[in-house]
Structures are given as structure tokens and as C-alpha cells.
Design an enzyme around this catalytic site. Sequence first.
Site, mmCIF file in Angstrom:
data_model
loop_
_atom_site.group_PDB
_atom_site.id
_atom_site.type_symbol
_atom_site.label_atom_id
_atom_site.label_comp_id
_atom_site.label_asym_id
_atom_site.label_seq_id
_atom_site.Cartn_x
_atom_site.Cartn_y
_atom_site.Cartn_z
ATOM 1 N N GLU A 74 -3.260 119.349 19.537
ATOM 2 C CA GLU A 74 -2.768 118.416 20.550
ATOM 3 C C GLU A 74 -1.268 118.642 20.696
ATOM 4 O OE1 GLU A 74 -3.697 114.244 19.964
ATOM 5 O OE2 GLU A 74 -1.803 113.642 20.883
ATOM 6 N N GLU A 127 5.736 110.951 25.052
ATOM 7 C CA GLU A 127 5.195 109.645 24.699
ATOM 8 C C GLU A 127 6.354 108.674 24.555
ATOM 9 O OE1 GLU A 127 1.415 109.420 22.053
ATOM 10 O OE2 GLU A 127 2.710 110.945 21.163
#
Length: 280
Positions: free
Chosen positions: A158, A163
Site C-alpha cells: 500500500e 492522508e
Amino acid sequence: MHYSLPLALALGLLLVACQSAPSDTSTSAEAMADATPGAAYQLVWSDEFDGEHLDTTKWNYNVGGHGWGNNELQFYTDARPENARLAGGTLRITAIHEPWEGKEFTSARLTTKGKADWTYGRFEIRAKLPSGVGTWPAIWLLYTDKEYGNQGWPDNGEIDIMEEVGYDPDVIHSTIHDKAFNHSIGTQVGDTLRIPTARSAFHVYRTDWTPDSIISYIDDQRYFAFGNTGEGWEEWPFDHDHHLLLNVAVGGNWGGQQGVDTTAFPTAMEVDYVRVYQQK
């Protein structure tokens, strides 16, 4: 986006990771950081979000309210314009405080899986982030092919391009997850950059992924680099197809660490464009 931690703990684990990772991890990434900006790239896929409706030849909706591995509070809806719509040349992913399918919030999670998947590339997304304690917007890449180990997460990789969590506003995170480097064993690798206008203005979030490194930038300022150590798939599973995801989560193991301010909703992440380049 998967199984993130509170900021203080994440920073602590980052220190552990930096101390325990092989020394050539950062060295390789630093070397590639000098070379990447001069590489010749060509546009291979994009969405400028013009028009009136989301292009479903490019995007899927992930649907459901099962917590998505992080105890998230929202239900991701399917093609519901209240949660995902085009307006004024941008995509708006809106989280709303409302009852839906047994959940207290709705939102949207868009993915290119099966419609556009890539091995390597420059991923460039211009976006403005939502506001509010409890929000957790993300722009990220997740494995499409299940090549390694447990055939799932984290073994197959990932890459978090961007974020942010609403209780720590304007602090932007870029992180990688794999079998060797993830928070569950105290080795998560990532870095942060504070952007004071992340919620009030558009910024360009970019990650360059090559066979040698993963390097993240905000408005061309490099702030995270992770190099291929050459020590096997456990440390570098990033040699097979991944797909792009855009979403706004609510609460969860990381986003909900300081609760959820329901008065902040509705709130949206606006995306001006998504552009994917690959080396010629």
C-alpha cells in the site's frame, strides 16, 4: 489508509523504522530523488472532472459500512450525488452526518481497480481537504494483483500519497505498508509535512513510484522517500499492479482518536484533477 495509528505513536514507530531499516533504504531513495525530476514522463491516464457526471468507465464505487478494517463510522454509498458529484470542474467527495444502513455517516470511496491499474508511475492529484475533527481523507494506491505472502494486506503493498486526520489539521502524511514495514510490528515507514492552507486551498499531492524508490511531494516539495533495498518482496512488494483510491472516512482507529465533531458535517474533499504519468 489501512490500519493507521495516532500521530504520536506513528511518529514513534517511524523513528523505530528509520533505526531498524537497512541503511541502503534511505540511500537508494535519496539517489533516486535527484534523478526522478529529470526523468521523461508522458501522461497515460487522467480525469479532469469536467462535465456533469462521474466517468464510470474510469471509476468504481466501493460500497458498504463494515468499518473497512479500521472501525470507520461511515457507510460508503453507490453513485449517490450527495456523496460524490462533479461541480464546477471538480470532484466533491462529501461526508454527511445522517443515518444510513445502520451507520451515522455517509461518504464515498472511489477506486480505479480493474479499469486503470499501474505498475510504476507519477501520480499527481490536485486537491483541497475537508475540515472537522473525525475526518480522515486519503489519496492512495493499493495492490491489485495478489502476488505475495498472505495474498492480501500488508504483504502485497500500500502506498499512501496523502492522508490527513481532522484532529491534527493540515499535517499531511505519506506512508508505505508492506510485510516488513508496518505498524503492527513497530516498523511503519512514512513522513509528514505541514501545509497551513491544506483545507482552504488546492495543493498538488504527488508520488513518484519507480522500480527503485517511492518519493512523495507536495507542490513539488519532496518530503518522503523510501528506497528499494533489494532484500525481497517482504520489504519491496511494489513491483506489480496497484490501483488508485480517493475517499473521505469518518472516525476509525486513527481518524476517530479524538472523537467526531458532528457539527463539522457535511464536509468535502475537492479534487481538481488526477493525472498519471509513466516514464517514456
